[in-house]
Design a protein around this motif. Structure first.
Motif, PDB file in Angstrom:
ATOM      1  N   GLU A 248       1.122  -1.048   0.078  1.00  0.00           N
ATOM      2  CA  GLU A 248      -0.016  -0.160   0.117  1.00  0.00           C
ATOM      3  C   GLU A 248       1.081   1.169  -0.168  1.00  0.00           C
ATOM      4  O   GLU A 248       0.805   2.198  -0.720  1.00  0.00           O
TER       5      GLU A 248
ATOM      6  N   GLY B  89       1.223   9.853 -11.455  1.00  0.00           N
ATOM      7  CA  GLY B  89       0.424   9.787 -10.655  1.00  0.00           C
ATOM      8  C   GLY B  89      -0.210  11.119 -10.575  1.00  0.00           C
ATOM      9  O   GLY B  89       0.680  12.187 -11.225  1.00  0.00           O
ATOM     10  N   SER B  90      -1.287  11.511 -10.002  1.00  0.00           N
ATOM     11  CA  SER B  90      -1.674  13.042  -9.865  1.00  0.00           C
ATOM     12  C   SER B  90      -0.904  13.846  -8.914  1.00  0.00           C
ATOM     13  O   SER B  90      -0.496  13.277  -7.668  1.00  0.00           O
TER      14      SER B  90
ATOM     15  N   GLU C 187      -2.128  14.033  -5.325  1.00  0.00           N
ATOM     16  CA  GLU C 187      -2.310  12.913  -4.473  1.00  0.00           C
ATOM     17  C   GLU C 187      -0.782  12.067  -4.345  1.00  0.00           C
ATOM     18  O   GLU C 187      -0.540  11.120  -4.877  1.00  0.00           O
TER      19      GLU C 187
ATOM     20  N   SER D 276       0.306  10.290  -1.918  1.00  0.00           N
ATOM     21  CA  SER D 276       0.412   9.086  -1.604  1.00  0.00           C
ATOM     22  C   SER D 276       0.338   8.227  -2.698  1.00  0.00           C
ATOM     23  O   SER D 276       0.989   6.902  -2.870  1.00  0.00           O
ATOM     24  N   GLN D 277      -0.453   8.544  -3.720  1.00  0.00           N
ATOM     25  CA  GLN D 277      -0.370   7.649  -4.945  1.00  0.00           C
ATOM     26  C   GLN D 277       0.781   7.639  -5.719  1.00  0.00           C
ATOM     27  O   GLN D 277       1.320   6.662  -6.131  1.00  0.00           O
TER      28      GLN D 277
ATOM     29  N   HIS E   1       3.004   5.100  -4.029  1.00  0.00           N
ATOM     30  CA  HIS E   1       2.371   3.650  -4.036  1.00  0.00           C
ATOM     31  C   HIS E   1       3.207   3.223  -5.551  1.00  0.00           C
ATOM     32  O   HIS E   1       3.476   2.033  -5.494  1.00  0.00           O
ATOM     33  N   ARG E   2       3.308   4.182  -6.358  1.00  0.00           N
ATOM     34  CA  ARG E   2       3.631   3.550  -7.845  1.00  0.00           C
ATOM     35  C   ARG E   2       5.177   3.694  -8.129  1.00  0.00           C
ATOM     36  O   ARG E   2       5.312   3.399  -9.032  1.00  0.00           O
TER      37      ARG E   2
END
Ligand code: TXA
Ligand code: MG
Length: 345
Positions: A172, A289-290, A293, A295-296, A299-300
């Protein structure tokens, strides 16, 4: 040795525990990244972690526990640690404690402190409980590669070097835990991660400092507070360069750097926010990612860095995010992937 990937059920967990108790290795998921575990109190078993990863022996490991009573045999407990454990354990926070003699020197690379964390991932907890002993585990990548956030990443790096990978899906948080030093005066973050500086300061009610080399290279005269900071890490084979500045300057500069390199015959790409993918669509882009965001993005990030190698990229230009909150951990990993090369647009 053949490497098995198994879903975490009662039978694979008991096989995993048996392997660990017999001095073997098991890769397991945590909420941050996958770890490569061995019995922390068995020096031979711990040495085999270093061999499987190709890890330098002077880079110490984190010991993973599933309940606090396990601390009694491995370390002393500074008072300041208690509110932090109350607030963030189980979770992505690693604390340094004065070590006890039961912890072999190979775990701590001879340091007087031992790094400990209690992961929150249900599979990590079930695995640690089944083992019933403290488990030393670095990230389950070949040394120098980005940390693995899926079982497939672990297999890519360690196939044939570990008998069992417990597959818990994709991690996560996606970046390794925050490493906090409470043993040398004021609290100091040695490695930023999922538990942010702001979150630590809220609980400790005082400022937390950052190790100098988090957003810049270690100077030659400087000793690394965390030995891991010395090593080239997270580095794809491509030359990565970060580009910062106002958006209206960054996008044209990214386009012109990309065009210059592709015209010179280099395989190149741009790491950009999803919001900018269309404006840069004449170039090969991978989305971070955005922008809104972070945390996104965290994550990636490691999956994206691995993709650069898969596509055999030679030069990469990346946008940056503000080094705040989880953004600090993102910029630490991206910065190191770029050897901290940065162009201001
Ligand atoms: O999220 C994580 O922390 C993952 C998962 C598997 O738990 N583990 C992980 O381990 O990232 P590793 O070995 O890849 O990173 C451990 C970091 C290294 O930078 C190491 O130098 C530092 O922690 N470290 C370990 N023990 C230390 C100590 N006694 N003093 C200072 N730094 C230490
Ligand atoms: Mg690592």
């Amino acid at each position: 040795m053949r490497t098995q990937i198994l879903p975490p059920d009662a039978s694979s967990l008991s096989l995993a525990a048996e392997l660990i108790q017999q001095g073997g290795l098991v890769a397991f998921p945590t909420e941050t990244v996958y770890g490569l575990g061995a019995d922390a109190l068995n020096p031979e078993a711990v040495r085999s972690i270093f061999a499987a990863k190709g890890r330098p022996a002077d880079n110490p490991l984190i010991v993973h526990i599933f309940r606090r009573e396990q601390l009694d045999s491995i370390c002393d407990l500074p008072d300041a640690a208690v509110p932090l454990m109350d607030a963030f354990w189980p979770g992505p926070l690693t604390l340094l404690f004065p070590k006890k003699a039961a912890v072999p020197d190979v775990v701590t690379a001879g340091l007087p402190t031992v790094a400990v964390r209690m992961p929150s991932h249900p599979v990590a907890q079930a695995f640690l409980a089944a083992c019933g002993l403290p488990v030393a585990a670095p990230s389950a990548n070949r040394s120098g590669r980005p940390s693995p956030t899926t079982a497939a990443h672990v297999l890519e790096d360690l196939s044939g070097n570990v008998p069992l990978i417990l597959d818990g899906g994709s991690c996560e948080v996606g970046l390794e835990s925050t490493v906090l030093d409470l043993c040398h005066g004021e609290p100091c973050i040695l490695r930023p991660g999922g538990v942010t500086k702001e979150m630590l300061e809220d609980v400790l009610k005082k400022p937390v400092s950052l190790a100098g080399s988090i957003l810049r290279p270690l100077r030659e005269d400087e000793t690394a507070l965390s030995p891991g900071m010395r090593y080239k890490h997270y580095a794809p084979k491509a030359d990565v360069t970060l580009v910062d500045g106002p958006e209206e300057n960054v996008l044209p500069l990214l386009r012109s750097l990309y065009t210059r390199d592709t015209d010179a015959g280099k395989k190149s790409c741009i790491l950009c926010f999803s919001e900018h993918a269309e404006a840069l669509s004449v170039c090969r882009v991978l989305s971070l990612g955005s922008k809104s965001e972070p945390s996104q993005i965290a994550h990636r990030l490691f999956d994206t860095l691995r993709q650069l190698d898969e596509e055999q990229m030679e030069s990469v230009y990346s946008e940056v995010i503000p080094p705040e909150g989880i953004g600090l951990a993102v910029m630490n990993r991206l910065g190191r992937a770029a050897a901290f090369r940065m162009i201001h647009a």
